[in-house]
Write a protein that holds these residues in place. Structure first.
Motif, PDB file in Angstrom:
ATOM      1  N   LEU A  29      -9.549  -4.022  -4.233  1.00 36.97           N
ATOM      2  CA  LEU A  29      -8.292  -3.994  -4.988  1.00 36.97           C
ATOM      3  C   LEU A  29      -8.551  -4.396  -6.436  1.00 36.97           C
ATOM      4  N   PRO A  30      -7.848  -3.779  -7.385  1.00 40.16           N
ATOM      5  CA  PRO A  30      -7.968  -4.212  -8.778  1.00 40.16           C
ATOM      6  C   PRO A  30      -7.074  -5.418  -9.087  1.00 40.16           C
ATOM      7  N   ILE A  31      -6.408  -5.942  -8.075  1.00 41.83           N
ATOM      8  CA  ILE A  31      -5.486  -7.067  -8.231  1.00 41.83           C
ATOM      9  C   ILE A  31      -6.187  -8.322  -7.737  1.00 41.83           C
ATOM     10  N   GLU A  32      -6.168  -9.372  -8.533  1.00 38.55           N
ATOM     11  CA  GLU A  32      -6.916 -10.577  -8.191  1.00 38.55           C
ATOM     12  C   GLU A  32      -6.237 -11.460  -7.150  1.00 38.55           C
ATOM     13  N   ASN A  33      -4.934 -11.607  -7.225  1.00 42.30           N
ATOM     14  CA  ASN A  33      -4.251 -12.651  -6.461  1.00 42.30           C
ATOM     15  C   ASN A  33      -3.685 -12.209  -5.118  1.00 42.30           C
ATOM     16  N   ILE A  34      -4.228 -11.150  -4.524  1.00 38.63           N
ATOM     17  CA  ILE A  34      -3.678 -10.678  -3.263  1.00 38.63           C
ATOM     18  C   ILE A  34      -4.804 -10.063  -2.424  1.00 38.63           C
ATOM     19  N   GLU A  41       0.185  -5.569   5.113  1.00 36.17           N
ATOM     20  CA  GLU A  41       1.307  -6.214   5.801  1.00 36.17           C
ATOM     21  C   GLU A  41       2.611  -6.020   5.034  1.00 36.17           C
ATOM     22  N   LYS A  42       2.565  -6.172   3.698  1.00 39.35           N
ATOM     23  CA  LYS A  42       3.783  -6.023   2.892  1.00 39.35           C
ATOM     24  C   LYS A  42       4.365  -4.626   3.013  1.00 39.35           C
ATOM     25  N   ILE A  43       3.520  -3.617   2.954  1.00 37.76           N
ATOM     26  CA  ILE A  43       4.036  -2.250   3.001  1.00 37.76           C
ATOM     27  C   ILE A  43       4.499  -1.898   4.413  1.00 37.76           C
ATOM     28  N   LYS A  44       3.827  -2.410   5.428  1.00 39.28           N
ATOM     29  CA  LYS A  44       4.232  -2.112   6.805  1.00 39.28           C
ATOM     30  C   LYS A  44       5.515  -2.844   7.180  1.00 39.28           C
ATOM     31  N   ASP A  45       5.732  -4.027   6.603  1.00 45.35           N
ATOM     32  CA  ASP A  45       6.935  -4.806   6.903  1.00 45.35           C
ATOM     33  C   ASP A  45       8.153  -4.338   6.110  1.00 45.35           C
ATOM     34  N   SER A  46       7.956  -3.456   5.139  1.00 42.52           N
ATOM     35  CA  SER A  46       9.036  -3.033   4.258  1.00 42.52           C
ATOM     36  C   SER A  46       9.721  -1.774   4.777  1.00 42.52           C
ATOM     37  N   LYS A  47      11.001  -1.686   4.493  1.00 44.54           N
ATOM     38  CA  LYS A  47      11.755  -0.486   4.837  1.00 44.54           C
ATOM     39  C   LYS A  47      11.732   0.533   3.690  1.00 44.54           C
ATOM     40  N   ILE A  48      11.211   0.126   2.532  1.00 43.80           N
ATOM     41  CA  ILE A  48      11.121   1.033   1.390  1.00 43.80           C
ATOM     42  C   ILE A  48       9.662   1.436   1.172  1.00 43.80           C
ATOM     43  N   GLN A  49       9.462   2.569   0.502  1.00 46.36           N
ATOM     44  CA  GLN A  49       8.113   3.094   0.295  1.00 46.36           C
ATOM     45  C   GLN A  49       7.362   2.417  -0.842  1.00 46.36           C
ATOM     46  N   LYS A  52       6.691  -4.197  -4.353  1.00 45.28           N
ATOM     47  CA  LYS A  52       6.052  -5.008  -5.389  1.00 45.28           C
ATOM     48  C   LYS A  52       5.033  -5.933  -4.737  1.00 45.28           C
ATOM     49  N   LEU A  53       3.839  -5.974  -5.318  1.00 40.91           N
ATOM     50  CA  LEU A  53       2.772  -6.813  -4.790  1.00 40.91           C
ATOM     51  C   LEU A  53       2.621  -8.116  -5.551  1.00 40.91           C
ATOM     52  N   SER A  54       2.547  -8.023  -6.891  1.00 43.86           N
ATOM     53  CA  SER A  54       2.346  -9.241  -7.673  1.00 43.86           C
ATOM     54  C   SER A  54       2.603  -8.982  -9.152  1.00 43.86           C
ATOM     55  N   TYR A  62       2.524  -2.607  -7.871  1.00 39.02           N
ATOM     56  CA  TYR A  62       3.274  -2.087  -6.739  1.00 39.02           C
ATOM     57  C   TYR A  62       2.326  -1.260  -5.877  1.00 39.02           C
ATOM     58  N   VAL A  63       2.712  -1.063  -4.626  1.00 39.16           N
ATOM     59  CA  VAL A  63       2.005  -0.134  -3.756  1.00 39.16           C
ATOM     60  C   VAL A  63       3.039   0.830  -3.184  1.00 39.16           C
ATOM     61  N   ILE A  64       2.644   2.087  -3.103  1.00 38.65           N
ATOM     62  CA  ILE A  64       3.506   3.129  -2.552  1.00 38.65           C
ATOM     63  C   ILE A  64       2.784   3.739  -1.358  1.00 38.65           C
ATOM     64  N   LYS A  65       3.466   3.777  -0.229  1.00 39.63           N
ATOM     65  CA  LYS A  65       2.884   4.446   0.944  1.00 39.63           C
ATOM     66  C   LYS A  65       3.186   5.931   0.818  1.00 39.63           C
ATOM     67  N   GLU A  66       2.222   6.646   0.285  1.00 41.51           N
ATOM     68  CA  GLU A  66       2.411   8.073   0.037  1.00 41.51           C
ATOM     69  C   GLU A  66       1.048   8.728  -0.177  1.00 41.51           C
ATOM     70  N   ARG A  67       0.825   9.845   0.471  1.00 40.27           N
ATOM     71  CA  ARG A  67      -0.418  10.598   0.301  1.00 40.27           C
ATOM     72  C   ARG A  67      -0.359  11.518  -0.913  1.00 40.27           C
ATOM     73  N   ASP A  68       0.833  11.958  -1.261  1.00 38.90           N
ATOM     74  CA  ASP A  68       1.030  12.933  -2.340  1.00 38.90           C
ATOM     75  C   ASP A  68       1.334  12.182  -3.641  1.00 38.90           C
ATOM     76  N   THR A  69       0.426  12.242  -4.593  1.00 38.35           N
ATOM     77  CA  THR A  69       0.620  11.507  -5.844  1.00 38.35           C
ATOM     78  C   THR A  69       1.817  12.015  -6.634  1.00 38.35           C
ATOM     79  N   SER A  70       2.171  13.292  -6.488  1.00 39.57           N
ATOM     80  CA  SER A  70       3.331  13.801  -7.223  1.00 39.57           C
ATOM     81  C   SER A  70       4.621  13.166  -6.699  1.00 39.57           C
ATOM     82  N   VAL A  71       4.685  12.874  -5.409  1.00 43.86           N
ATOM     83  CA  VAL A  71       5.841  12.177  -4.843  1.00 43.86           C
ATOM     84  C   VAL A  71       5.869  10.741  -5.364  1.00 43.86           C
ATOM     85  N   ALA A  72       4.709  10.100  -5.408  1.00 44.03           N
ATOM     86  CA  ALA A  72       4.626   8.736  -5.947  1.00 44.03           C
ATOM     87  C   ALA A  72       5.051   8.718  -7.420  1.00 44.03           C
TER      88      ALA A  72
END
Length: 126
Positions: A29-34, A41-49, A52-54, A62-72
């Motif tokens: 990850l390019p994020i230091e504090n997570i 866990e955060k993305i699986k526990d969330s009802k939204i796609q 926010k991570l940190s 932020y993280v987006i659960k999405e395979r298609d970058t155009s949708v993201a």
């Protein structure tokens, strides 16, 4: 000989379980504090796609659960539009926005085949 093989098998199993449990098989990850495990866990526990991570160093991650970058990209555009930013263009992994003569660059990066990481300057929602 059977005890040695059994011991080696147990050690291999324990190491494999540790790697799997802590998600060490995922790219760094390019994020230091997570941790990778926390991100999943955060993305699986969330009802939204988009989750926010940190916040660190004036950036929000932020993280987006999405395979298609155009949708993201569209999800990011909608979020920033709600904060008054106007989308201008996309170049590579950067999305460029403007508001009241001020520019903002959002960068994205595929983290795995299923997740897109998003870095937004914290000033976007001021």
């Amino acid at each position: 000989m059977k005890k040695v093989l059994l011991t080696i098998g147990i050690i291999i199993f324990l190491v494999g379980a540790f790697v799997f449990y802590n998600k060490l098989y995922l790219p760094p990850l390019p994020i230091e504090n997570i941790s990778k495990k926390t991100v999943i866990e955060k993305i699986k526990d969330s009802k939204i796609q988009m989750v926010k991570l940190s916040s660190e160093n004036g950036q929000e991650w932020y993280v987006i659960k999405e395979r298609d970058t155009s949708v993201a990209d569209e999800m990011i555009r909608e979020m920033l539009d709600q904060n008054g930013w106007t989308f201008k263009q996309k170049e590579g992994n950067g999305l460029f926005f403007e508001r009241h003569g001020e520019n903002l660059i959002v960068s994205t990066q595929m983290w795995t085949g299923d997740y897109v990481l998003v870095k937004i300057p914290a000033k976007f929602n001021e």
